[in-house]
Design a protein around this motif. Structure first.
Motif, PDB file in Angstrom:
ATOM      1  N   ARG A 239      12.949   4.851   8.722  1.00  0.00           N
ATOM      2  CA  ARG A 239      12.944   6.021   7.840  1.00  0.00           C
ATOM      3  C   ARG A 239      12.092   5.801   6.599  1.00  0.00           C
ATOM      4  O   ARG A 239      11.427   6.726   6.124  1.00  0.00           O
ATOM      5  N   SER A 240      12.084   4.584   6.065  1.00  0.00           N
ATOM      6  CA  SER A 240      11.295   4.316   4.861  1.00  0.00           C
ATOM      7  C   SER A 240       9.799   4.294   5.153  1.00  0.00           C
ATOM      8  O   SER A 240       8.980   4.395   4.231  1.00  0.00           O
ATOM      9  N   GLN A 241       9.420   4.154   6.425  1.00  0.00           N
ATOM     10  CA  GLN A 241       8.018   4.095   6.818  1.00  0.00           C
ATOM     11  C   GLN A 241       7.578   5.350   7.577  1.00  0.00           C
ATOM     12  O   GLN A 241       6.453   5.413   8.072  1.00  0.00           O
ATOM     13  N   ARG A 242       8.449   6.331   7.641  1.00  0.00           N
ATOM     14  CA  ARG A 242       8.184   7.502   8.484  1.00  0.00           C
ATOM     15  C   ARG A 242       6.885   8.210   8.102  1.00  0.00           C
ATOM     16  O   ARG A 242       6.063   8.521   8.979  1.00  0.00           O
ATOM     17  N   ALA A 243       6.681   8.498   6.815  1.00  0.00           N
ATOM     18  CA  ALA A 243       5.483   9.238   6.402  1.00  0.00           C
ATOM     19  C   ALA A 243       4.216   8.477   6.775  1.00  0.00           C
ATOM     20  O   ALA A 243       3.230   9.068   7.240  1.00  0.00           O
ATOM     21  N   ARG A 244       4.245   7.173   6.583  1.00  0.00           N
ATOM     22  CA  ARG A 244       3.076   6.348   6.903  1.00  0.00           C
ATOM     23  C   ARG A 244       2.764   6.409   8.397  1.00  0.00           C
ATOM     24  O   ARG A 244       1.610   6.552   8.802  1.00  0.00           O
TER      25      ARG A 244
ATOM     26  N   GLY B 218       0.810  -1.208   0.000  1.00  0.00           N
ATOM     27  CA  GLY B 218       0.000   0.000   0.000  1.00  0.00           C
ATOM     28  C   GLY B 218       0.842   1.256   0.000  1.00  0.00           C
ATOM     29  O   GLY B 218       2.056   1.235   0.180  1.00  0.00           O
ATOM     30  N   SER B 219       0.189   2.380  -0.194  1.00  0.00           N
ATOM     31  CA  SER B 219       0.851   3.674  -0.115  1.00  0.00           C
ATOM     32  C   SER B 219       0.628   4.225   1.281  1.00  0.00           C
ATOM     33  O   SER B 219       0.473   3.485   2.237  1.00  0.00           O
ATOM     34  N   ASP B 220       0.567   5.530   1.403  1.00  0.00           N
ATOM     35  CA  ASP B 220       0.273   6.128   2.695  1.00  0.00           C
ATOM     36  C   ASP B 220      -1.225   6.210   2.938  1.00  0.00           C
ATOM     37  O   ASP B 220      -1.668   6.711   3.960  1.00  0.00           O
ATOM     38  N   ASP B 221      -2.024   5.740   1.978  1.00  0.00           N
ATOM     39  CA  ASP B 221      -3.467   5.769   2.130  1.00  0.00           C
ATOM     40  C   ASP B 221      -3.927   4.528   2.881  1.00  0.00           C
ATOM     41  O   ASP B 221      -3.328   3.461   2.780  1.00  0.00           O
ATOM     42  N   TYR B 222      -5.026   4.667   3.593  1.00  0.00           N
ATOM     43  CA  TYR B 222      -5.552   3.558   4.373  1.00  0.00           C
ATOM     44  C   TYR B 222      -6.899   3.162   3.799  1.00  0.00           C
ATOM     45  O   TYR B 222      -7.848   3.932   3.820  1.00  0.00           O
ATOM     46  N   GLY B 223      -6.961   1.947   3.220  1.00  0.00           N
ATOM     47  CA  GLY B 223      -8.155   1.502   2.519  1.00  0.00           C
ATOM     48  C   GLY B 223      -9.254   1.051   3.457  1.00  0.00           C
ATOM     49  O   GLY B 223      -9.101   0.989   4.669  1.00  0.00           O
TER      50      GLY B 223
ATOM     51  N   VAL C  68       5.774  -2.083  17.304  1.00  0.00           N
ATOM     52  CA  VAL C  68       6.397  -2.505  16.053  1.00  0.00           C
ATOM     53  C   VAL C  68       7.898  -2.641  16.244  1.00  0.00           C
ATOM     54  O   VAL C  68       8.535  -1.772  16.847  1.00  0.00           O
ATOM     55  N   SER C  69       8.465  -3.721  15.722  1.00  0.00           N
ATOM     56  CA  SER C  69       9.917  -3.882  15.698  1.00  0.00           C
ATOM     57  C   SER C  69      10.400  -3.764  14.261  1.00  0.00           C
ATOM     58  O   SER C  69       9.966  -4.508  13.385  1.00  0.00           O
ATOM     59  N   PHE C  70      11.300  -2.815  14.033  1.00  0.00           N
ATOM     60  CA  PHE C  70      11.880  -2.623  12.706  1.00  0.00           C
ATOM     61  C   PHE C  70      13.287  -3.207  12.608  1.00  0.00           C
ATOM     62  O   PHE C  70      14.054  -2.817  11.738  1.00  0.00           O
ATOM     63  N   GLN C  71      13.637  -4.110  13.527  1.00  0.00           N
ATOM     64  CA  GLN C  71      14.986  -4.673  13.603  1.00  0.00           C
ATOM     65  C   GLN C  71      15.991  -3.573  13.957  1.00  0.00           C
ATOM     66  O   GLN C  71      16.581  -3.584  15.010  1.00  0.00           O
TER      67      GLN C  71
ATOM     68  N   LEU D 107       5.888  -7.061   4.664  1.00  0.00           N
ATOM     69  CA  LEU D 107       5.472  -5.661   4.601  1.00  0.00           C
ATOM     70  C   LEU D 107       4.001  -5.549   4.229  1.00  0.00           C
ATOM     71  O   LEU D 107       3.263  -4.735   4.794  1.00  0.00           O
ATOM     72  N   ALA D 108       3.547  -6.387   3.285  1.00  0.00           N
ATOM     73  CA  ALA D 108       2.136  -6.368   2.896  1.00  0.00           C
ATOM     74  C   ALA D 108       1.242  -6.742   4.076  1.00  0.00           C
ATOM     75  O   ALA D 108       0.189  -6.131   4.298  1.00  0.00           O
ATOM     76  N   THR D 109       1.655  -7.741   4.854  1.00  0.00           N
ATOM     77  CA  THR D 109       0.882  -8.150   6.025  1.00  0.00           C
ATOM     78  C   THR D 109       0.908  -7.061   7.090  1.00  0.00           C
ATOM     79  O   THR D 109      -0.121  -6.738   7.697  1.00  0.00           O
ATOM     80  N   SER D 110       2.076  -6.476   7.311  1.00  0.00           N
ATOM     81  CA  SER D 110       2.193  -5.398   8.295  1.00  0.00           C
ATOM     82  C   SER D 110       1.289  -4.231   7.934  1.00  0.00           C
ATOM     83  O   SER D 110       0.605  -3.658   8.794  1.00  0.00           O
TER      84      SER D 110
END
Length: 239
Positions: free
Chosen positions: A143-148, A80-85, A134-137, A114-117
């Protein structure tokens, strides 16, 4: 509770899946087998779009899902993008997630995780309250998920906690608490757990552990007791 100990509880899951479709769909059964599942293929005189998968658990019928939903997850997960379906934006995907809950999958890719998360994040967004851990290791992966996650925090009353190795100094984001870790408790772990503010119908969790060979092995669950157990274990990591 370690992640390895938790996952071992699902190693004896009795799940069997049969793919029904034309010869071109036989590879789907092979992909399922690569996940450590008991999978077979049966020819059916129909087109790919009408092919389906029958799932049995503990010898009893559990679910039927469109093969297209399974192929999308196995081969090209929808990110997905930053949109929530909306909750029912993809009924086939919802059926698949439900059917494979509490099933240990032995060769999950980052794209599948990532799709499941993101589906679970969407659920948290729709509920709008509760605690999301959430654990990002490593924190730098955030940083790649910051906007979301900024959207999750600003649009809802969620209490968000992000865990990871202390390899990056995160910014201050209202609604998000960062937990830099200096030990290796979650170093190889991909984890997301949501308590839905105590609503058992919306609790969910994903737990996966990176293997030496590269892929992850993991499980997701909607079982309230298991979600609560995972939430408690994550809190204990940073105490």
């Amino acid at each position: 509770m370690t992640v390895s100990t938790f996952l071992r509880r699902f190693e004896d899951s009795d799940v069997a899946m049969t793919v029904y479709g034309p010869p071109t769909t036989a590879t789907a059964a092979e992909r399922l087998a690569s996940q450590g599942l008991n999978a077979s293929w049966q020819e059916l005189p129909t087109g790919n779009q009408n092919a389906f998968v029958v799932i049995h658990r503990n010898g009893a019928f559990a679910e039927t899902v469109p093969l297209t939903a399974l192929q999308a997850f196995l081969c090209q997960p929808t990110i997905g993008s930053d949109d929530y379906g909306t909750p029912d934006s993809d009924p086939g995907r919802q059926l698949l997630r439900s059917a494979l809950a509490n099933t240990l999958l032995s060769s999950l890719t980052p794209a599948q995780l990532l799709a499941t998360s993101q589906e679970f994040e969407d659920r948290a967004y729709r509920v709008g309250a509760g605690t999301l851990r959430v654990s990002f290791q490593s924190l730098s992966i955030f940083r790649s998920q910051r906007a979301r996650y900024e959207t999750l925090a600003s649009d809802t009353a969620l209490d968000i906690h992000v865990y990871g190795q202390a390899d990056w100094e995160p910014p201050t984001i209202p609604g998000i608490t960062f937990h830099p870790l200096t030990d290796d408790a979650l170093e190889s772990v991909w984890l997301l757990a949501f308590d839905a503010a105590g609503d058992d119908q919306n609790k969910c969790a994903l737990v996966a552990e990176e293997t030496e060979g590269g892929p992850f092995r993991g499980v997701w669950t909607y079982h309230p007791r298991l979600v609560d157990e995972i939430m408690t274990a994550v809190v204990a990591v940073d105490e």
